[in-house]
Scaffold this motif. Sequence first.
Motif, PDB file in Angstrom:
ATOM      1  N   ASP A   1      70.258  86.530 -49.485  1.00 33.24           N
ATOM      2  CA  ASP A   1      70.617  87.282 -48.287  1.00 33.24           C
ATOM      3  C   ASP A   1      69.428  88.149 -47.889  1.00 33.24           C
ATOM      4  OD1 ASP A   1      71.694  88.670 -46.227  1.00 33.24           O
ATOM      5  OD2 ASP A   1      73.359  89.557 -47.346  1.00 33.24           O
ATOM      6  N   PRO A   2      68.649  87.741 -46.903  1.00 36.37           N
ATOM      7  CA  PRO A   2      67.464  88.530 -46.527  1.00 36.37           C
ATOM      8  C   PRO A   2      67.829  89.909 -45.988  1.00 36.37           C
ATOM      9  CG  PRO A   2      67.857  86.787 -44.931  1.00 36.37           C
ATOM     10  CD  PRO A   2      68.795  86.535 -46.071  1.00 36.37           C
ATOM     11  N   ARG A   3      69.072  90.066 -45.483  1.00 36.85           N
ATOM     12  CA  ARG A   3      69.470  91.377 -44.974  1.00 36.85           C
ATOM     13  C   ARG A   3      69.463  92.430 -46.070  1.00 36.85           C
ATOM     14  NH1 ARG A   3      74.999  89.511 -42.284  1.00 36.85           N
ATOM     15  NH2 ARG A   3      75.012  88.484 -44.332  1.00 36.85           N
ATOM     16  N   LEU A   4      69.883  92.032 -47.282  1.00 30.82           N
ATOM     17  CA  LEU A   4      69.892  92.981 -48.389  1.00 30.82           C
ATOM     18  C   LEU A   4      68.469  93.423 -48.723  1.00 30.82           C
ATOM     19  CD1 LEU A   4      71.305  94.539 -50.613  1.00 30.82           C
ATOM     20  CD2 LEU A   4      71.317  92.452 -52.012  1.00 30.82           C
ATOM     21  N   ALA A   5      67.544  92.482 -48.739  1.00 34.40           N
ATOM     22  CA  ALA A   5      66.148  92.844 -48.998  1.00 34.40           C
ATOM     23  C   ALA A   5      65.609  93.764 -47.903  1.00 34.40           C
ATOM     24  CB  ALA A   5      65.290  91.578 -49.100  1.00 34.40           C
ATOM     25  N   TYR A   6      65.987  93.504 -46.657  1.00 27.51           N
ATOM     26  CA  TYR A   6      65.531  94.328 -45.535  1.00 27.51           C
ATOM     27  C   TYR A   6      66.058  95.759 -45.668  1.00 27.51           C
ATOM     28  CZ  TYR A   6      64.767  95.821 -40.700  1.00 27.51           C
ATOM     29  OH  TYR A   6      64.380  96.498 -39.570  1.00 27.51           O
TER      30      TYR A   6
ATOM     31  N   VAL B   1      64.799  86.678 -55.611  1.00 24.98           N
ATOM     32  CA  VAL B   1      63.863  87.262 -54.647  1.00 24.98           C
ATOM     33  C   VAL B   1      64.222  88.718 -54.378  1.00 24.98           C
ATOM     34  CG1 VAL B   1      63.065  87.184 -52.258  1.00 24.98           C
ATOM     35  CG2 VAL B   1      63.282  85.062 -53.562  1.00 24.98           C
ATOM     36  N   VAL B   2      65.506  88.995 -54.195  1.00 24.08           N
ATOM     37  CA  VAL B   2      65.950  90.362 -53.941  1.00 24.08           C
ATOM     38  C   VAL B   2      65.759  91.221 -55.187  1.00 24.08           C
ATOM     39  CG1 VAL B   2      67.900  91.802 -53.263  1.00 24.08           C
ATOM     40  CG2 VAL B   2      67.592  89.552 -52.213  1.00 24.08           C
ATOM     41  N   VAL B   3      66.071  90.664 -56.356  1.00 24.05           N
ATOM     42  CA  VAL B   3      65.920  91.414 -57.603  1.00 24.05           C
ATOM     43  C   VAL B   3      64.463  91.822 -57.811  1.00 24.05           C
ATOM     44  CG1 VAL B   3      66.079  91.268 -60.116  1.00 24.05           C
ATOM     45  CG2 VAL B   3      67.913  90.351 -58.703  1.00 24.05           C
ATOM     46  N   SER B   4      63.546  90.889 -57.614  1.00 21.71           N
ATOM     47  CA  SER B   4      62.133  91.194 -57.848  1.00 21.71           C
ATOM     48  C   SER B   4      61.622  92.261 -56.892  1.00 21.71           C
ATOM     49  CB  SER B   4      61.297  89.916 -57.711  1.00 21.71           C
ATOM     50  OG  SER B   4      61.381  89.397 -56.393  1.00 21.71           O
ATOM     51  N   ARG B   5      62.054  92.181 -55.635  1.00 23.93           N
ATOM     52  CA  ARG B   5      61.619  93.184 -54.670  1.00 23.93           C
ATOM     53  C   ARG B   5      62.265  94.531 -54.960  1.00 23.93           C
ATOM     54  NH1 ARG B   5      58.974  90.386 -50.344  1.00 23.93           N
ATOM     55  NH2 ARG B   5      58.958  92.306 -49.109  1.00 23.93           N
ATOM     56  N   ALA B   6      63.520  94.527 -55.358  1.00 22.76           N
ATOM     57  CA  ALA B   6      64.193  95.781 -55.701  1.00 22.76           C
ATOM     58  C   ALA B   6      63.515  96.455 -56.890  1.00 22.76           C
ATOM     59  CB  ALA B   6      65.671  95.521 -56.007  1.00 22.76           C
TER      60      ALA B   6
END
Length: 649
Positions: A190-195, A235-240
Amino acid sequence: MVSETAVRFGRDFKAQLATVVLFRVVTGHESTVREGWTHIVRIMLNLFVNSLLPSSFTSSLRTIDLPPIPLQSPAQVIERGDRPSEGSLFSAFTTYVSSFANDEPPEPSGQEIEYTLCTVDCIHACSFEDIYENISHMPLDSLKSLVSSLISQIPEDNSPRVIVVKPELPAPSPVRPNGQKPRLNTPAYDPRLAYVLELATILALRDRETIESLGKEVADVLQTVIRDASSVHPVVVSRAAYYLLSLLRTSNDHDFVRAPVVLHSISSFKSDLLKQSALPVLQGIFDCIRGPSDLRNEMANSPDFWSILHTLQSIPEAAPTVFEIVEEVVSGTPSAITADNYEPAIWLFNEFATAGRVGAAQEQREEPAVRKGKPVKEKKRPTNELVIRGAKAVSIIYQMTSRVPHFIEQSHLETNEAWNAYWSPIFRSLTLQCINPCREIRQQAFSSLQRSLLSKDLASPDHKEWTNIFGEVLFPLITQLLKPEIYQSDPVGMSETRVQAATLLCKIFLHYLVLLSEWEGMLDLWLRILGIMDRLINSGQGDNLEEAVPEQLKNILLVMSSGRYLAPPSDAAEPQTPQQAQLWRETWTRLDRFLPTLMPELFPEEAKKPPSRGKSEMSALVAGAREKSADADEEETVQAQAQAQAQVG
């Protein structure tokens, strides 16, 4: 070609247009911002996932060093049920047509394309770069409202969302051949979560005031995502994880996020997830290590820190960053190496040195040209980063010897225990690299080992633990070098390495001869050295060892003789002590086995009169003669015994 997502977005063009106009207006009016942020955030997310917002923030907001957020998942696997083993041709054709129809989106109508293009033009006219610029300068109260609205868009239920495609026809068997059904539990991206997480982090990192006011709220959200990593896309985990480490670095004066907690959460990732998150996580750690010195020390003393680096060191694309991090920990000012993290650092560098073994193949390919006298053109020789890092790792391991005296002095351990705790890791690592197939690393290790063994801080007359360098370092090293599999890893180079090892053993023995002479284990050590030299000269390596070993032993014998450690019995001016007599007899006997001309050459006057032996030696020689002639006839046995009697007579 117009994307399907853009078409769907264009169908609701009027509502989107009205909201975008509102969004453009409210960013300049504080009162409106407070009232409409939740709705505006939803529109921002909608625009973002439909590729209608810039892929990265403006320079005024871009305070993190990561690539733009991807809008599509890197990989997505859709499982289908097993096809029946038997079926009619019509059934198979129906399944194929149905699958094709389901996979292909319908062609957009002309009106939908027009709506889409108008929407895109309208969004571009709004100049979102200016909007982001306005956001970056908003008052703190407005930022609080925006951050709260962003966080409210994160679903509380982070259960995995997966895409499941039902099979067109039921599978004949509900169980796969291995007895288990496949589990479709990969979280959807979910790219929204990363955003949301990235924008909230950027706003919190704006300045000291925003860190103090917004940091805790954002850090709590990021830690929640990290703790629930199994339910979030990698992807989200790594960015978080990177966002959280960025907050950790800038909020070092606050206690709402602590290094041990963050590192423990990251090290708790499953191995595959941690490796997928390698680059963002390492970048975040590297930024922290280059930050405040107290933060660097706190991280470097965490076992989780070394666990993460050890796991990621084996990943080729991550290894350079891991090396830079450890190098910064060791060589930074001030250094973050302590007695607690000293050994983990050494073994991590040792892993880098071991990885450099791949350079042996290149060296051995060039060997035929060298033997034929053809010059190797250095400019054409490829630079192997693994070898460069490996050689540098060995050099850094040696540099860490300068810290050992301080660690021993500050230690609460007994002197012998402290010596083993801080010297042994260095010797174990350097010894391992002395048999590395790559010559460049092996030579670096040999040089470093020799300098370490000759260090003025190594030996002390107050304790004898340092004498273990022979039994735990030099003897095991030569034993390894004598193994066929070690020799075959570099047949040409290992022959020279054996010569170097023999030379090093003799040099170290002579260097510590004075201290060793006061040690009760001196004789046993000397006899083991002679035994090792016997194995080396008879290892079948040709002229190198056959020339080197006698020369090295001749040098030792002359030094021992000049210092009266090895005293001949014919010296009437200074009669032998019992210890000297025993050392003389044992030396003559051992050397007579593999270098029978060496002692007579050095002590010709003693060669005319062989050294006397005690009754125990006579008995041993007689017994040996009897054993040797066990299968001979009686006459040969008597002759052998007579020869033994003559030798001791």
